[in-house]
Design an enzyme around this catalytic site. Structure first.
Site, PDB file in Angstrom:
ATOM      1  N   ARG A  76       0.788  -1.412  -0.270  1.00  0.00           N
ATOM      2  CA  ARG A  76      -0.071  -0.087  -0.117  1.00  0.00           C
ATOM      3  C   ARG A  76       1.178   0.991   0.261  1.00  0.00           C
ATOM      4  NH1 ARG A  76      -2.960   2.949   4.927  1.00  0.00           N
ATOM      5  NH2 ARG A  76      -4.118   4.773   3.336  1.00  0.00           N
TER       6      ARG A  76
ATOM      7  N   ASN B 243      -8.390   2.024   9.060  1.00  0.00           N
ATOM      8  CA  ASN B 243      -7.124   2.087  10.118  1.00  0.00           C
ATOM      9  C   ASN B 243      -7.008   1.802  11.073  1.00  0.00           C
ATOM     10  OD1 ASN B 243      -5.793   2.172   7.878  1.00  0.00           O
ATOM     11  ND2 ASN B 243      -4.832   4.306   8.164  1.00  0.00           N
TER      12      ASN B 243
HETATM   13  C1  GBH Z   1      -1.759   6.504  10.195  1.00  0.00           C
HETATM   14  O1  GBH Z   1      -2.973   7.777  11.134  1.00  0.00           O
HETATM   15  C2  GBH Z   1      -1.485   7.533   9.190  1.00  0.00           C
HETATM   16  O2  GBH Z   1      -2.714   7.586   8.371  1.00  0.00           O
HETATM   17  C3  GBH Z   1       0.290   7.345   9.456  1.00  0.00           C
HETATM   18  O3  GBH Z   1       0.217   8.362   8.069  1.00  0.00           O
HETATM   19  C4  GBH Z   1       0.917   7.823  10.379  1.00  0.00           C
HETATM   20  O4  GBH Z   1       1.781   7.830  10.055  1.00  0.00           O
HETATM   21  C5  GBH Z   1       0.518   6.647  11.645  1.00  0.00           C
HETATM   22  O5  GBH Z   1      -0.570   7.221  11.591  1.00  0.00           O
HETATM   23  C6  GBH Z   1       1.196   6.422  12.534  1.00  0.00           C
HETATM   24  O6  GBH Z   1       1.003   7.622  13.033  1.00  0.00           O
HETATM   25  O7  GBH Z   1      -0.715  14.357  18.476  1.00  0.00           O
HETATM   26  O8  GBH Z   1      -2.753  13.663  20.446  1.00  0.00           O
HETATM   27  O9  GBH Z   1      -2.980  15.122  18.591  1.00  0.00           O
HETATM   28  C7  GBH Z   1      -3.509   7.071  12.516  1.00  0.00           C
HETATM   29  C8  GBH Z   1      -4.271   7.586  13.540  1.00  0.00           C
HETATM   30  C9  GBH Z   1      -4.281  10.324  14.193  1.00  0.00           C
HETATM   31  C10 GBH Z   1      -2.989   9.234  14.846  1.00  0.00           C
HETATM   32  C11 GBH Z   1      -4.064  11.129  14.552  1.00  0.00           C
HETATM   33  C12 GBH Z   1      -2.096   9.935  15.858  1.00  0.00           C
HETATM   34  C13 GBH Z   1      -2.650  12.740  16.472  1.00  0.00           C
HETATM   35  C14 GBH Z   1      -3.390  12.222  17.959  1.00  0.00           C
HETATM   36  N1  GBH Z   1      -3.838   8.969  14.207  1.00  0.00           N
HETATM   37  N2  GBH Z   1      -3.233  10.873  15.902  1.00  0.00           N
HETATM   38  S1  GBH Z   1      -2.135  13.702  18.838  1.00  0.00           S
END
Ligand code: GBH
Length: 480
Positions: free
Chosen positions: A84, A316
């Site tokens: 992917r 995801n």
């Molecule tokens: C994925 O998102 C992404 O698709 C990918 O690109 C990324 O590398 C991977 O996760 C690992 O992070 O910092 O407390 O504001 C996963 C869902 C949503 C998790 C946003 C982190 C931020 C939380 N992500 N979240 S915060």
């Protein structure tokens, strides 16, 4: 319910697919090479460096633009069924617009796709993984409804050029995450402070853009190319902190805002935003003195146009949160306040390098079962699941994570009848972790970012993953 034997419980069914994932801005590098235009992540990392934990950027990242053969060799060694990856819009259309195609970009992706196919690895392509061309952001970005048309043009370019070989398309990666870039100025690009408005306006366009791309594929390409088009949504499991009706309701709101905002219009029988989302945002908007709801409305035609526009559900899933209702209505609009929940992590859940990510495998099964119930058992492919640490190759906590989550996936599949047909580990290799820069590593391969050659070496977790892919079962020594 079927009572499976112990061994079938630890075995993946025939046809189950394994893969690993990356995304263009996180691995490609070559940010300004061979005619590539600038994206909002180029802009943010160069101009708002303070938003990135280590002040770094994806200028070079893993340099996959120059090392696609190396990446394909890693994939071959893992033995995965598919890879992917995502297309960089600004590498293909430097200004974002369809009038000027960058042929070097076309060549790069042709090279990648052909190298994959030569090794028998299926390409699973994400059309948009967050790197919007900056010139489209200059027009307002996703809150501007005209972007749905520009996205359709871009999708058409991909279907025309690559659709003969790509049979699985994901329109968007995690709309619930990147639209936060229009909610607050301390996070994802383009980091615009418009709480309570920006995210809904952006999401409204994204849903239309998704549906336009889906219909375009149906009308113009499906007959000849015979592929599938879906979308990837991300959702944590929300476990009520206490067993009360109010806690349950708070977690249900969390699910409906974080996932249902996109899932309901596309995957539900009735279409449109979830009832609870409409009611809450409409009522809170009114209480805050607005003449109209901050949540835009779809016409009946639009509801019908968006409903059913996915051949599969890309999920995801990373972690679980504990939910407690918080129902004080702020006078200041915000998405968070519209949900009306406070979330936290249980201190007993094993930590990762990411503040938001704990190892909570049982939540995976619960979210899979709830998706089955909510959306009539759609075909689901796990498009990301993974764990972060800070350094090293002896990544036992990552192994613990993947084994635990895969074991729960198998329970959902064998015992609960969830229609999940594939699993993607995030990530093939360590890469640029957005606002966390290079401080958090998710790879099955270690990347040395101080060496210009960006050497990749397999981690202990990569070897275990390889074993699982080869044997199609959880190795006996990891069974409980
Ligand atoms: C994925 O998102 C992404 O698709 C990918 O690109 C990324 O590398 C991977 O996760 C690992 O992070 O910092 O407390 O504001 C996963 C869902 C949503 C998790 C946003 C982190 C931020 C939380 N992500 N979240 S915060």
């Amino acid at each position: 319910a079927r009572v499976p034997t112990n061994s079938s419980n630890y075995t993946f069914p025939d046809g189950f697919k394994f893969g690993v994932a990356t995304a263009s801005y996180q691995v490609e590098g070559a940010w300004n090479k061979d005619g590539k235009g600038h994206s909002i992540w180029d802009y943010q990392t160069h101009n708002e460096t303070y938003l990135i934990a280590d002040g770094s950027n994806g200028d070079d990242a893993c340099d996959s633009y120059h090392m696609l053969e190396k990446d394909v060799a890693l994939l071959k060694n893992l033995g995965v069924d598919f890879y992917r990856f995502s297309f960089s819009w600004s590498r293909l259309l430097p200004s974002g617009h369809i009038n000027a195609v960058n042929n070097a970009g076309i060549d790069y992706y042709n090279g990648l796709i052909d190298a994959l196919l030569r090794e028998g690895i299926e390409p699973l392509a994400t059309i948009y993984h967050w790197d919007l061309p900056q010139q489209l952001q200059d027009l307002g970005g996703w809150p501007n409804p005209v972007l749905a048309d520009y996205f359709e043009d871009y999708a058409r370019l991909l279907f025309e050029n690559f659709g003969d070989r790509i049979k699985m398309w994901i329109t968007f990666n995690e709309p619930s995450v990147f639209t936060n870039g229009y909610e607050s100025n301390i996070n994802h690009a383009p980091s615009i402070e418009a709480p309570g408005f920006g995210k809904y306006l952006a999401s409204h366009t994204v849903l239309k853009a998704h549906a336009q791309a889906y219909h375009l594929y149906n009308n113009m390409f499906r007959e000849t190319q015979k592929g599938n088009v879906g979308i990837t949504l991300t959702i944590d499991w929300c476990e009520p902190k206490e067993e009360t009706e109010h806690h349950l309701a708070a977690c249900e709101r969390f699910q409906q805002f974080e996932m249902g905002l996109y899932g309901n219009p596309i995957f539900s029988e009735e279409g449109d935003y979830p009832e609870i989302v409409k009611t809450r945002v409409d009522n809170i908007s009114e209480a805050q003195g607005f003449r109209r709801s901050r949540l835009p409305k779809f016409t009946q035609d639009e509801i019908e146009y968006i409903r059913g526009t996915a051949d599969f559900f890309g999920l995801n899933h990373y972690t679980t949160q504990l939910g407690t209702p918080s129902t004080v209505i702020d006078s200041q609009p915000s998405y968070r306040n519209d949900i009306g929940i406070h979330t936290e992590y249980d201190e007993s859940w094993p930590e990762s390098a990411s503040s938001w990510l704990r190892d909570v495998p049982w939540g995976f099964r619960k979210i899979l079962v709830s998706l089955k119930q909510r959306y009539g058992n759609p075909p689901i492919i796990i498009t990301e699941n993974g764990f972060s640490d800070r350094e090293g190759h002896e990544d036992d906590s990552r192994i613990h994570y993947h084994i635990g989550y895969l074991t729960e996936l198998l329970k959902a599949l064998h015992e609960d009848g969830v229609n999940v047909f594939g699993y993607t580990a995030w990530s093939l290799m360590d890469n640029f972790e957005w606002n966390q820069g290079y401080t958090e590593r998710f790879g099955l391969h270690y990347v040395n970012f101080t060496d210009p050659e960006r050497p990749r070496t397999i981690k202990k977790s990569g070897k275990i993953f390889k074993e699982i892919v080869a044997t199609r079962e959880i190795p006996e020594r990891f069974r409980k």
